[in-house]
Design a protein around this motif. Sequence first.
Motif, PDB file in Angstrom:
ATOM      1  N   UNK A  88      36.390  33.204  37.551  1.00 22.91           N
ATOM      2  CA  UNK A  88      36.431  34.203  38.611  1.00 22.91           C
ATOM      3  C   UNK A  88      35.137  35.005  38.706  1.00 22.91           C
ATOM      4  N   UNK A 147      32.649  33.063  40.482  1.00 33.68           N
ATOM      5  CA  UNK A 147      32.994  32.943  41.895  1.00 33.68           C
ATOM      6  C   UNK A 147      32.678  34.226  42.663  1.00 33.68           C
ATOM      7  N   UNK A 165      30.383  34.477  45.810  1.00 31.33           N
ATOM      8  CA  UNK A 165      30.982  34.881  47.074  1.00 31.33           C
ATOM      9  C   UNK A 165      30.243  36.095  47.650  1.00 31.33           C
ATOM     10  N   UNK A 203      27.078  34.876  49.053  1.00 31.28           N
ATOM     11  CA  UNK A 203      27.352  34.115  50.282  1.00 31.28           C
ATOM     12  C   UNK A 203      27.567  35.066  51.453  1.00 31.28           C
ATOM     13  N   UNK A 209      31.564  18.645  43.631  1.00 31.10           N
ATOM     14  CA  UNK A 209      30.543  19.668  43.891  1.00 31.10           C
ATOM     15  C   UNK A 209      29.127  19.092  43.785  1.00 31.10           C
ATOM     16  N   UNK A 225      28.885  25.848  47.869  1.00 34.17           N
ATOM     17  CA  UNK A 225      29.856  25.377  46.899  1.00 34.17           C
ATOM     18  C   UNK A 225      29.386  24.164  46.124  1.00 34.17           C
ATOM     19  N   UNK A 229      41.004  34.916  48.866  1.00 32.43           N
ATOM     20  CA  UNK A 229      40.070  33.952  48.282  1.00 32.43           C
ATOM     21  C   UNK A 229      38.688  34.569  48.151  1.00 32.43           C
ATOM     22  N   UNK A 230      38.140  34.983  49.273  1.00 35.87           N
ATOM     23  CA  UNK A 230      36.716  35.351  49.243  1.00 35.87           C
ATOM     24  C   UNK A 230      36.467  36.686  48.549  1.00 35.87           C
ATOM     25  N   UNK A 231      37.517  37.496  48.426  1.00 37.49           N
ATOM     26  CA  UNK A 231      37.358  38.724  47.649  1.00 37.49           C
ATOM     27  C   UNK A 231      37.614  38.503  46.161  1.00 37.49           C
ATOM     28  N   UNK A 232      37.966  37.275  45.801  1.00 36.55           N
ATOM     29  CA  UNK A 232      38.158  36.986  44.386  1.00 36.55           C
ATOM     30  C   UNK A 232      39.405  37.592  43.798  1.00 36.55           C
ATOM     31  N   UNK A 233      40.491  37.615  44.569  1.00 32.12           N
ATOM     32  CA  UNK A 233      41.767  38.119  44.043  1.00 32.12           C
ATOM     33  C   UNK A 233      42.206  37.273  42.847  1.00 32.12           C
ATOM     34  N   UNK A 234      42.470  37.915  41.705  1.00 34.25           N
ATOM     35  CA  UNK A 234      42.788  37.132  40.489  1.00 34.25           C
ATOM     36  C   UNK A 234      44.032  36.260  40.635  1.00 34.25           C
ATOM     37  N   UNK A 282      42.945  33.274  42.541  1.00 36.11           N
ATOM     38  CA  UNK A 282      42.078  32.474  41.685  1.00 36.11           C
ATOM     39  C   UNK A 282      42.887  31.655  40.681  1.00 36.11           C
ATOM     40  N   UNK A 302      29.336  33.259  56.985  1.00 31.76           N
ATOM     41  CA  UNK A 302      29.246  33.717  55.602  1.00 31.76           C
ATOM     42  C   UNK A 302      30.611  33.664  54.921  1.00 31.76           C
ATOM     43  N   UNK A 313      31.559  30.056  54.223  1.00 31.07           N
ATOM     44  CA  UNK A 313      30.824  29.541  53.061  1.00 31.07           C
ATOM     45  C   UNK A 313      31.501  29.997  51.769  1.00 31.07           C
ATOM     46  N   UNK A 314      31.867  31.269  51.723  1.00 33.67           N
ATOM     47  CA  UNK A 314      32.508  31.793  50.515  1.00 33.67           C
ATOM     48  C   UNK A 314      33.871  31.129  50.291  1.00 33.67           C
ATOM     49  N   UNK A 315      34.553  30.846  51.370  1.00 34.90           N
ATOM     50  CA  UNK A 315      35.883  30.205  51.305  1.00 34.90           C
ATOM     51  C   UNK A 315      35.769  28.777  50.783  1.00 34.90           C
ATOM     52  N   UNK A 373      33.411  27.538  49.058  1.00 36.52           N
ATOM     53  CA  UNK A 373      32.915  27.591  47.690  1.00 36.52           C
ATOM     54  C   UNK A 373      34.045  27.667  46.672  1.00 36.52           C
ATOM     55  N   UNK A 374      35.198  28.156  47.100  1.00 34.42           N
ATOM     56  CA  UNK A 374      36.355  28.228  46.204  1.00 34.42           C
ATOM     57  C   UNK A 374      36.982  26.850  45.995  1.00 34.42           C
ATOM     58  N   UNK A 375      36.415  25.828  46.613  1.00 31.99           N
ATOM     59  CA  UNK A 375      36.928  24.473  46.399  1.00 31.99           C
ATOM     60  C   UNK A 375      37.941  24.037  47.434  1.00 31.99           C
TER      61      UNK A 375
END
Lengths: 574, 574
Positions: A3, A6, A10, A13, A316, A323, B176-181, B184, B205, B208-210, B212-214
């Motif tokens: 995390x 990430x 993020x 990004x 990746x 990503x 997702x993009x805020x990195x909620x545990x 995650x 942007x 991209x961050x989204x 990146x989370x896979x």
Amino acid sequence: MKLEKYIACSRAAQKLDKAELVLKNAKIVNVFTDRVEDGNIAITKGMIVGIGDFEGIEEIDLKGQYVTSGFIDAHLHLESTMVNPQVLISQAARHGTTTFIVDPHEAANVAGTVGIDYLLDQTKDSPAHVYFMIASCVPATEIDDSGAILTAKEMEKYIGNRRVLGLGEVMDCFAVINGDPKMNAKLELFDGKVKDGHAPGLTDEQLAAYVMAGITTDHEGSSYHYVMKERSMGMTCHIREGSAARNLERIVKGIVEHNDNTEGFCFCTDDKHIEDIMAEGDINFNVRKAVSMGISPIAAVKMATIQAARCYGLRRTGAVAPGFDADLVVWDSLKDFNAQMVFYNGELINDRLKIRPKPCPPELMNTVHLAEIDPKKLVIKADGKPFPVIGMIPYEILTERKDVVLPSTVVTGEDGTEESIFAPNGEIDKIAVFERHHATGKIGVGAISGFGLKGGAIASSVSHDSHNIIVIGDNDRDILTAVRELERTGGGYTIVENGEVFDTLALPIMGLISDRSYSTVSKKLKKMKNKAYKMGIPKTMDPFISLSFMALPVIPEIRCTPRGIFDVKKWQLL
Amino acid sequence: MKLEKYIACSRAAQKLDKAELVLKNAKIVNVFTDRVEDGNIAITKGMIVGIGDFEGIEEIDLKGQYVTSGFIDAHLHLESTMVNPQVLISQAARHGTTTFIVDPHEAANVAGTVGIDYLLDQTKDSPAHVYFMIASCVPATEIDDSGAILTAKEMEKYIGNRRVLGLGEVMDCFAVINGDPKMNAKLELFDGKVKDGHAPGLTDEQLAAYVMAGITTDHEGSSYHYVMKERSMGMTCHIREGSAARNLERIVKGIVEHNDNTEGFCFCTDDKHIEDIMAEGDINFNVRKAVSMGISPIAAVKMATIQAARCYGLRRTGAVAPGFDADLVVWDSLKDFNAQMVFYNGELINDRLKIRPKPCPPELMNTVHLAEIDPKKLVIKADGKPFPVIGMIPYEILTERKDVVLPSTVVTGEDGTEESIFAPNGEIDKIAVFERHHATGKIGVGAISGFGLKGGAIASSVSHDSHNIIVIGDNDRDILTAVRELERTGGGYTIVENGEVFDTLALPIMGLISDRSYSTVSKKLKKMKNKAYKMGIPKTMDPFISLSFMALPVIPEIRCTPRGIFDVKKWQLL
């Protein structure tokens, strides 16, 4: 992804934080849209976080140069370099190859899991991703005499290893299609993972049965017709340009002529010597050559990047997109493909190219075990009937069977009787293979044409796939001298001329790898190869590499093994 | 593959035994070579064992008809059929869809893993492959009031389930993009597996961050520009043609105009009603439409087969080639794509289309739990200032925020004071959402334009994604009557006119699914929809489906939830 990483990525990004590194003014090859885009590449924590208008803590101006993802060698063996595996990785990485799909087949055949673990360990901190496919055929076939036997049980420990992607090239095609339970156990063990193939010369029906076992790649295709047969069955074909086998020209010519899609193709080297990498490049050489023959640069880049990544399930790797790992190469042009800068996980690799060998387990330093040799075992009777001679083919590792009457001489035996025996004449030489792992005393002897050796013997403990000691010579005395020299050095290459050892490259690690530096090995090898050519070896082959394939019973058409001459097509000892 | 099966298939492939079934004289679309080949297809044990000159124990002469692999619906929900999920599978299979990637999102939101298991169980013996993506957003967002909460811990039991391919559409983009545990943890749980996206309207942007989370797919793209942005980041885009959302025309028009590669595209329905499948087809409808717009038939077939299979890691699905499941469709032409015969695992599906519902767990039959309703909670004061009205858009599930002064009337309260309150006029109606899982008594009330309802109320317990009771009406009495009717039936659709229930389709299984036959449900639904249109609903929408999306806070721009009116773009309650 963890995390913490990430969130950092993020935020970069989303431009909430500056990216750690921005490559500015790049022409980026987008392998998804097939477009070349102008933009800046933002990188944080080794990952690409965005393409666009970014600012970085560090910035590098690429001044409009082309950028692709790092290239992928979809199939190679590291042992053939004969030096620490880090050397090849570093050299190839300089040329833009940042991911390697390694099959530790040679090490496994000599030393089983200890050999595999040695390669995993040595390549762990490379300036590149080094993934492994676990050697599936150890021994390569049931008629092989290898140093170790790997069953599904020994392989289990690799399931779950992040660097292990699947099962290595399945050479024993007949074990597969005949439903051999031991082979099936290995295929089942790697269910859901990639299983690499090795399937030259199968009939349509055999190939269908082989593919049906879940084997999805092949790098052995040497003709357009054959690879398209494989493609029609859904296989991914790795177009190979190695030091010995060069298949690109024939395959690409066909693709271009027929305007085929290139979706199911990747590139590989299989076995490429470091000096060749230094001279012409690595996978960038395959790409350059393909483009020069008419493949579009973007299609060629896709073959070298995203298509290989997808083939091996690397999610990746293989694209310049958010990503993806920041494995990036800056090229001079999409025609010449000379690497100007190479980044691995966002770092310029320049500082990571120093070779730092790790300790070698002692048992890997003592692997040549020969029985007492009875010189009489080297004699081949010449009865005037055609004899199955191994015919070497220029530029190929394939051989052809030539049934010819051997040159002969008459000798008087110990009991006084005369007999006619094979007398090598430089056109037809003697070949012999000595089992060297378990001192069983097995020696296979045969005749070979095309090597052209006169006045001596050349021997090697590198001898695919079981790595017994293979030797070609025009007289028995020099053959025996060469074999004893390699027993003394714990393996290696040697040349004997007129009863004297000319020189020896010792390969004490498994009989495959030197413990000396690359420059030392290279210098000696150059000297020995020059000598070999002077002794008659034609320039259409590399003396030691070509020699090393003559005991390999999985490539048509005829080979010499410690058990005798083997007809690959008929799958029988002669 | 089990050895016994493999050996039988291998023997048939090698023509050592006759194949069990041979489809003769087929024109076969090869998705690897992009060619159409004449040949016979040999099948044994449900698997294709070869293409060529085969003889079979059973033979069917296709007389030159086209054959492709069965089509794949890359993303759909089964609950929206409102009947046993087998019905949709069977109907779609008739039209050549033999693989379904199901997201059990609705069942999960009502009943958690019990709901997911219900769908897994009901679809187990379908005449098609039915795979699952485990619902990732239950509740859909933090501001949702769902029946169940699914954390990574509850999801663990699905890892290792062969029918579970990954994580279902991740709607909560900001988690997702805020990195909620908590998010995650779910993404990490499905590391190495496919993670479906749901990402309309993100900035470059954010996307991209989204990514990146896979998260690697999206089916929400409704414009060419947006899906190409997704493609440039490596996402696979599922082109959707459902009953409500139809995105194909706009996307395909752009692809054709720009001559883009179609490699990263698949097709899906997302939510398609059975009557629509019966009328126009299923994924074959997407293919037909794409071809009619200029996509080449082979490219369209690849989107519907191998590309979807690869996207979801299905190694034996999506091609007519040895080793692939014998899911085969015989078509009239590569233009009309009307299925003539459909084979699933080598068997004509005709005999497997009978619906055999399995028992439903009792807890799924009792899921509507309302608190005592205070009618005063339905009142909206009209203060003469602009009010954020939900603007419905023809043919879309997107909405637009319209800040307008509400129509009003003056009423006298219990304490004798006069106040101005919102008075629906058929152009602007009242919308209300009642929490129905845990009897919390939460009621959200708002105003909505574009529904056009006059003289009554229409209510539904199908209400994405939390499936609370949603109702639109032009008066509070009918709104309350409708809600109480659904409380009585344990969920469903109902129409109330002038104080009387016109008719109700009961959906007692989770408030989502009927326990009656499709024809019964269909007949009633037809009658009710006709009534709804008569009451003013425009023909540019399906009354119940459009209604069911008005509480969904993950699709822009404005919604009504049990907590009140929600601005999706600003991500806040108003």
